[in-house]
Motif scaffolding. Structure first.
Motif, PDB file in Angstrom:
ATOM      1  N   ASN A 240       9.455  29.849  61.421  1.00 15.73           N
ATOM      2  CA  ASN A 240       9.918  29.154  60.221  1.00 15.73           C
ATOM      3  C   ASN A 240       9.128  27.879  59.976  1.00 15.73           C
ATOM      4  O   ASN A 240       9.366  27.177  58.988  1.00 15.73           O
ATOM      5  N   GLN A 241       8.201  27.584  60.870  1.00 14.85           N
ATOM      6  CA  GLN A 241       7.218  26.524  60.672  1.00 14.85           C
ATOM      7  C   GLN A 241       6.013  26.891  61.530  1.00 14.85           C
ATOM      8  O   GLN A 241       6.127  27.715  62.445  1.00 14.85           O
ATOM      9  N   GLU A 348      12.661  21.931  55.943  1.00 14.71           N
ATOM     10  CA  GLU A 348      11.946  23.215  55.928  1.00 14.71           C
ATOM     11  C   GLU A 348      10.453  22.966  55.793  1.00 14.71           C
ATOM     12  O   GLU A 348      10.032  22.013  55.123  1.00 14.71           O
ATOM     13  N   ILE A 349       9.673  23.822  56.435  1.00 13.01           N
ATOM     14  CA  ILE A 349       8.228  23.878  56.190  1.00 13.01           C
ATOM     15  C   ILE A 349       7.888  25.342  55.996  1.00 13.01           C
ATOM     16  O   ILE A 349       7.982  26.133  56.940  1.00 13.01           O
ATOM     17  N   ASP A 350       7.547  25.717  54.783  1.00 20.42           N
ATOM     18  CA  ASP A 350       7.211  27.112  54.525  1.00 20.42           C
ATOM     19  C   ASP A 350       5.856  27.408  55.169  1.00 20.42           C
ATOM     20  O   ASP A 350       4.804  27.015  54.657  1.00 20.42           O
ATOM     21  N   ALA A 351       5.905  28.095  56.308  1.00 16.88           N
ATOM     22  CA  ALA A 351       4.687  28.342  57.078  1.00 16.88           C
ATOM     23  C   ALA A 351       3.659  29.135  56.279  1.00 16.88           C
ATOM     24  O   ALA A 351       2.449  28.912  56.404  1.00 16.88           O
ATOM     25  N   LEU A 380      -0.826  19.134  61.193  1.00  8.94           N
ATOM     26  CA  LEU A 380       0.518  18.710  60.790  1.00  8.94           C
ATOM     27  C   LEU A 380       0.853  17.378  61.457  1.00  8.94           C
ATOM     28  O   LEU A 380       0.595  17.192  62.647  1.00  8.94           O
ATOM     29  N   LYS A 383       7.020  17.674  61.440  1.00  6.05           N
ATOM     30  CA  LYS A 383       7.593  19.012  61.567  1.00  6.05           C
ATOM     31  C   LYS A 383       9.105  18.939  61.360  1.00  6.05           C
ATOM     32  O   LYS A 383       9.676  17.858  61.198  1.00  6.05           O
ATOM     33  N   ILE A 384       9.758  20.092  61.355  1.00  7.58           N
ATOM     34  CA  ILE A 384      11.193  20.147  61.052  1.00  7.58           C
ATOM     35  C   ILE A 384      11.975  19.242  62.013  1.00  7.58           C
ATOM     36  O   ILE A 384      11.778  19.269  63.230  1.00  7.58           O
ATOM     37  N   TYR A 415       6.911  21.691  51.943  1.00  9.12           N
ATOM     38  CA  TYR A 415       7.876  20.783  52.579  1.00  9.12           C
ATOM     39  C   TYR A 415       9.160  20.655  51.755  1.00  9.12           C
ATOM     40  O   TYR A 415       9.114  20.511  50.533  1.00  9.12           O
ATOM     41  N   SER A 424      15.680  20.847  65.092  1.00 15.92           N
ATOM     42  CA  SER A 424      14.527  21.747  65.149  1.00 15.92           C
ATOM     43  C   SER A 424      15.015  23.181  65.305  1.00 15.92           C
ATOM     44  O   SER A 424      16.053  23.419  65.930  1.00 15.92           O
TER      45      SER A 424
END
Length: 434
Positions: A240-241, A348-351, A380, A383-384, A415, A424
Motif C-alpha cells: 500500500n506504499q 495514504e501513498i498510492d504506490a 521518498l 511515508k504513511i 499522497y 503504519s
C-alpha cells in the motif's frame, strides 16, 4: 478429442482431465489450436475457475511445453524466490546474499522489467560491467563457488505460458487466479529450484489489490508447488506504499547495499529477513524459523551478507568499487524536491502513482523497446504515519530534465493526508506453508 468439447465441458463448470489439458496446451503451443478457441477456454476458466488438481496439471503441462533447466550439478538444496511485483521492491538483492551467507545455494533466473521500474536484471546492470548473460556452465560454477548467481532466462522456458499470457492480455482474462498461478509457477518450476518462497504483494501498488484475492493466489501457488514436488511457502506482504525509500534502478541497488551494511530501513529489512529465513529453513540449513531469523540478522550486522553480495558482483564481472562507494553508481543530473502544500499525517501513498512517476523519469519502460535510464528515480522522504508540515519535502525526484512536470503531478496525486495520527500499515499479513 476435440477442442470444442473441452471448451463446452469447462463452460459448464466440469473438471478437466489431464489428457484434455495436455491436448490443449500441446496443440496451442504447436499452433494446431486457433486463438479463438484458446480464448474461449480462457474465458470459461475465468468464470468457472479450476480445482487445485486442474491448476497443477495445467502448470505441469506448461512446464513440459518447453525446456526445463537441469541444475543437478549444483551442490546442495537449491532455493529460489519470486515476487508478484511492487514499487521499490529490491528484496532480491538482500535476500540472495543473506541466503548465500548461510551456505544455501540460490540459483535465480530473472527477467527485465516492463512497467514503472526496470526488472532485477536492469537494476543489476546499474553496476558497471555486471554480466547477466551467463552460460549454463558459468551459472552453475558461480552458484557452486559463491552460493549465488542471478542471470537472464535462457532456453525456451514454458513457451505455452508466453503464448497464453499474450492472449489473456487482449481478451480480458488476465485476472483469473488459476491462470495467474499457473503462469508464475510454470516458469519457476521450469527453472530448476528444489524449493520456492513466494512474496505475494497486496494493496494499491500490487497486482492483487485486496487481501482476499492475494490470499487466494498465494494458496493456489503453494498448492501447485507442493503438489508438483517442490516445497513452497508464500508470504503475503503489504504494497500500500513503496517498499523502502528508494525507487529506480541504481537507487534501489544503493538502498539494498545500505541494508547489507546494517542500515535499519525497517520494512525492507524485516521483509528480506522473513523471506530469507523461510528459504534457509526449506533448504534444511536451520531447523526453526526463529533460529534462521536470528542468525541471518547477525549476518547483516557482521558483514557476512554484504561480503556474499560483493563476491557475487565480482564473479559476474561487476565493478565492486561501485558498491563499496555507492556514489559511483549512475546519477541523475537534477535533484528536485517536491514539497507539501498541506499539513497533517500521511494517510495514504498510492504506490502505483509513485511507480508511474518513476517511469515518466525514465526509470522504467512503457514499451519493451524503451531504454532504461539507470540514474533516475525517486527518494521518498515521508511515508504513511509520518507527520508533515507545510513546506516539508515529500519526495526528491532524480531527473535528467529540469522540470519533470508529469512526475510532479503524479506525486501530488499519490499522497493523501489526515488530521489525526495514522498507524503504519501491517507489513506481513500472512504466511502460507501448505
Amino acid at each position: 478429442m476435440r477442442m470444442v468439447d473441452i471448451i463446452h465441458k469447462k463452460r459448464n463448470g466440469k473438471e478437466l482431465m489431464e489428457e484434455e489439458i495436455r491436448f490443449f496446451i500441446e496443440g496451442y503451443t504447436k499452433g494446431d489450436i486457433p486463438d479463438y478457441q484458446a480464448s474461449a477456454l480462457m474465458m470459461a476458466i475465468y468464470f468457472q475457475g479450476m480445482v487445485p488438481r486442474e491448476t497443477a496439471l495445467l502448470t505441469k503441462a506448461m512446464v513440459d511445453s518447453g525446456e526445463t533447466i537441469d541444475l543437478s550439478a549444483i551442490q546442495g538444496h537449491k532455493v529460489d524466490k519470486h515476487s508478484t511485483g511492487g514499487v521499490g521492491d529490491k528484496v532480491t538483492f538482500i535476500v540472495g546474499p543473506l541466503v548465500a551467507s548461510a551456505n544455501v545455494p540460490v540459483a535465480k533466473m530473472s527477467g527485465r522489467g516492463l512497467g514503472h521500474t526496470g526488472g532485477t536484471l536492469d537494476k543489476l546492470e546499474s553496476i558497471e560491467g555486471f554480466n547477466i548473460e551467463l552460460t549454463k556452465e558459468q551459472f552453475i560454477h558461480n552458484v557452486n563457488q559463491h552460493k549465488l548467481s542471478i542471470a537472464g532466462q535462457t532456453g525456451n522456458l514454458a513457451p505455452a505460458d508466453k503464448k497464453l499470457y499474450a492472449l489473456r492480455d487482449v481478451t480480458a482474462t488476465v485476472e483469473s487466479i488459476p491462470l495467474i498461478a499457473g503462469s508464475i509457477m510454470s516458469k519457476k518450476l521450469a527453472s530448476g529450484a528444489d524449493s520456492i518462497v513466494l512474496d505475494v504483494k497486496t494493496g494499491s501498488g500490487a497486482f492483487m489489490k485486496t487481501l482476499e484475492d492475494s490470499k487466494a493466489l498465494a494458496k493456489e501457488m503453494t498448492a501447485i508447488g507442493n503438489n508438483l514436488g517442490r516445497k513452497t511457502v508464500a508470504i503475503i506482504s503489504d504494497m500500500n506504499q513503496p517498499l523502502g525509500f528508494e525507487i529506480g534502478n541504481a537507487n534501489e541497488i544503493k538502498e539494498a547495499v545500505a541494508i547489507l551494511q546494517g542500515a535499519k530501513v525497517e520494512d525492507l529489512r524485516r521483509l528480506s529477513l522473513e523471506i530469507a529465513s523461510h528459504m534457509t529453513v526449506l533448504a534444511g540449513a536451520f531447523e526453526h524459523y526463529k533460529q534462521a531469523y536470528k542468525t541471518l540478522e547477525q549476518h547483516l550486522e557482521n558483514g557476512k551478507a554484504y561480503e556474499a553480495f560483493r563476491q557475487f558482483v565480482i564473479a559476474q564481472g561487476g565493478n565492486a568499487d561501485m558498491i563499496d562507494d555507492v556514489s559511483k553508481l549512475p546519477q541523475a543530473k537534477h535533484h528536485i524536491q517536491v514539497k507539501s502544500d498541506t499539513e497533517g499525517y500521511v494517510a495514504e501513498i498510492d504506490a502505483e502513482s509513485i511507480g508511474t512517476a518513476a517511469m515518466y523519469l525514465g526509470a522504467g519502460r512503457a514499451t519493451k523497446d524503451d531504454k532504461i535510464n539507470h540514474g533516475v528515480g525517486i527518494t521518498l522522504k515521508k511515508k504513511i504515519g509520518d507527520e508533515v508540515k507545510k513546506g516539508d519535502v515529500l519526495v526528491t525526484l532524480h531527473a535528467n530534465k529540469e522540470n519533470p512536470e508529469d512526475s510532479i503531478r503524479k506525486i501530488a496525486e499519490a499522497y493523501r493526508f489526515s488530521d489525526e495520527p495514522v498507524e503504519s500499515p501491517t507489513l506481513i499479513h500472512l504466511v502460507i506453508q501448505d
